[in-house]
Scaffold this motif. Structure first.
Motif, PDB file in Angstrom:
ATOM      1  N   ILE A 152     -24.500  27.844  -3.271  1.00 51.91           N
ATOM      2  CA  ILE A 152     -23.848  26.176  -3.774  1.00 51.91           C
ATOM      3  C   ILE A 152     -23.743  25.357  -3.207  1.00 51.91           C
ATOM      4  O   ILE A 152     -22.399  25.737  -2.125  1.00 51.91           O
ATOM      5  N   ASN A 153     -23.792  24.617  -3.005  1.00 47.88           N
ATOM      6  CA  ASN A 153     -22.901  23.365  -1.294  1.00 47.88           C
ATOM      7  C   ASN A 153     -21.949  22.899  -2.494  1.00 47.88           C
ATOM      8  O   ASN A 153     -21.061  22.486  -1.719  1.00 47.88           O
ATOM      9  N   GLY A 154     -21.514  22.582  -3.493  1.00 43.80           N
ATOM     10  CA  GLY A 154     -20.083  22.243  -4.093  1.00 43.80           C
ATOM     11  C   GLY A 154     -19.506  22.602  -5.677  1.00 43.80           C
ATOM     12  O   GLY A 154     -20.718  23.075  -6.430  1.00 43.80           O
ATOM     13  N   PHE A 155     -18.333  22.769  -5.870  1.00 47.74           N
ATOM     14  CA  PHE A 155     -18.203  22.847  -7.482  1.00 47.74           C
ATOM     15  C   PHE A 155     -17.360  21.827  -7.864  1.00 47.74           C
ATOM     16  O   PHE A 155     -16.570  20.714  -7.297  1.00 47.74           O
TER      17      PHE A 155
ATOM     18  N   ARG B  37     -12.506  14.535  -0.491  1.00 47.57           N
ATOM     19  CA  ARG B  37     -12.234  15.609  -1.785  1.00 47.57           C
ATOM     20  C   ARG B  37     -13.328  16.493  -0.349  1.00 47.57           C
ATOM     21  O   ARG B  37     -14.242  16.879   0.048  1.00 47.57           O
ATOM     22  N   GLU B  38     -12.852  18.515  -0.735  1.00 44.84           N
ATOM     23  CA  GLU B  38     -13.468  19.972  -0.609  1.00 44.84           C
ATOM     24  C   GLU B  38     -14.356  19.584  -1.394  1.00 44.84           C
ATOM     25  O   GLU B  38     -13.995  19.381  -2.953  1.00 44.84           O
ATOM     26  N   VAL B  39     -15.847  20.772  -0.761  1.00 39.51           N
ATOM     27  CA  VAL B  39     -16.510  20.943  -2.118  1.00 39.51           C
ATOM     28  C   VAL B  39     -16.146  21.916  -2.718  1.00 39.51           C
ATOM     29  O   VAL B  39     -17.036  21.968  -4.110  1.00 39.51           O
ATOM     30  N   PHE B  40     -15.536  22.513  -2.286  1.00 39.18           N
ATOM     31  CA  PHE B  40     -14.616  23.904  -3.052  1.00 39.18           C
ATOM     32  C   PHE B  40     -13.877  23.259  -2.958  1.00 39.18           C
ATOM     33  O   PHE B  40     -13.179  23.709  -2.173  1.00 39.18           O
ATOM     34  N   SER B  41     -12.662  23.655  -4.208  1.00 45.02           N
ATOM     35  CA  SER B  41     -11.262  23.488  -4.584  1.00 45.02           C
ATOM     36  C   SER B  41     -10.555  24.320  -3.552  1.00 45.02           C
ATOM     37  O   SER B  41      -9.198  24.440  -3.237  1.00 45.02           O
ATOM     38  N   PHE B  42     -10.983  25.873  -3.700  1.00 44.65           N
ATOM     39  CA  PHE B  42     -10.718  26.988  -3.330  1.00 44.65           C
ATOM     40  C   PHE B  42     -10.150  26.839  -1.912  1.00 44.65           C
ATOM     41  O   PHE B  42      -9.347  27.324  -0.511  1.00 44.65           O
ATOM     42  N   MET B  43     -11.203  26.103  -0.612  1.00 48.87           N
ATOM     43  CA  MET B  43     -10.540  25.593   0.209  1.00 48.87           C
ATOM     44  C   MET B  43      -9.762  24.678   0.605  1.00 48.87           C
ATOM     45  O   MET B  43      -8.923  24.868   1.695  1.00 48.87           O
TER      46      MET B  43
END
Length: 275
Positions: free
Chosen positions: A228-231, A260-266
């Motif tokens: 998946i590309n992002g959240f 923004r990051e594509v995933f917040s955990f990054m």
């Protein structure tokens, strides 16, 4: 294929700056037809914005008459309220930056700049006006309607199709051509992760973004593992969509846009390393 003419405004009391911007526009002349209005003060700039819809405006921060921020602030009350606005100046203080951002300016060009810098911004604008077929997948009609509203408010141009389940989404994907899929995670039957896995078996080119009220690192890592590309954590807005599209298309982040990051955990891990 016929494209809509792009109306551009160049507002700067410096004739040199006006010519550099016009040179940058000319570099894109083979891709689109442009109508360019060039003015030397803020009052003239506002008059142009009021008389006709302008698509992209390059506005000097420091102009006689009305300043650049004053022009941008007044723009929302004109025919050019949706104009993509680029502020220009040798420098910019925090107060001016805050005003420009609050009133929806897009980017900042620091003087001196080159025609190629202008052409790059206009190329980004052209990409924003392309049509991007997107499939919105959510079992909630209310959420689909809200997501459609958010996409319509984006700077990008989406052609929206809706699906109320993973099964109907897969049928749509097999019979259509989509640039991206925005899917809810929690759905009866196959959830968003299962849908994403099935989409990846069909295509590696479709961008997939997951919506969820959950924000767990486990869920995001699972999504990233599947491809998946992002959240998109609910609630999100048009600025989040714009930020994702900039990353998807490889465009530079705008000075006044959301980053923004594509995933917040990054982002969380980056902050841990920084601290």
């Amino acid at each position: 294929m016929l494209h809509k003419m792009i109306r551009a405004l160049v507002a700067d009391d410096s004739s040199i700056a006006r010519e550099v911007v016009k040179d940058g526009i000319r570099l894109l002349g083979a891709k689109r037809y442009f109508e360019v209005s060039a003015v030397s003060d803020g009052k003239e700039a506002l008059s142009v914005l009021q008389k006709k819809p302008v698509d992209i405006a390059f506005v000097d921060v420091n102009m006689p008459g009305l300043s650049g921020p004053e022009v941008v602030a007044a723009m929302k009350q004109t025919q050019s309220k949706d104009c993509l606005t680029i502020a220009m100046s040798a420098s910019m203080n925090d107060r001016v930056e805050a005003v420009l951002k609050d009133f929806g300016a897009y980017h900042f060009l620091q003087k001196p700049f080159r025609a190629e810098n202008v052409a790059e911004i206009i190329s980004s604008y052209i990409l924003m006006t392309e049509k991007y077929p997107v499939l919105v997948v959510d079992d909630s009609a209310t959420m689909r309607k809200l997501t459609r509203k958010i996409l319509d408010a984006s700077r990008f141009n989406f052609e929206i199709t809706e699906a109320d389940s993973a099964e109907s989404a897969l049928r749509a994907i097999k019979s259509g051509t989509f640039k991206m899929v925005i899917t809810d995670f929690n759905m009866p039957g196959a959830d968003g992760l299962e849908l994403a896995g099935s989409i990846r078996e069909l295509s590696s080119k479709i961008a997939i973004y997951m919506m969820s009220t959950n924000d767990t690192t486990y869920l995001e890592r699972s999504a990233a593992f599947i491809g998946i590309n992002g959240f998109l954590k609910k609630p999100f807005n048009a600025g989040d969509i714009d930020a994702l599209m900039h990353k998807l298309l490889g465009l530079d982040d705008p000075s006044f846009g959301k980053v923004r990051e594509v995933f917040s955990f990054m982002e969380r891990e980056r902050l841990k390393v920084a601290s």
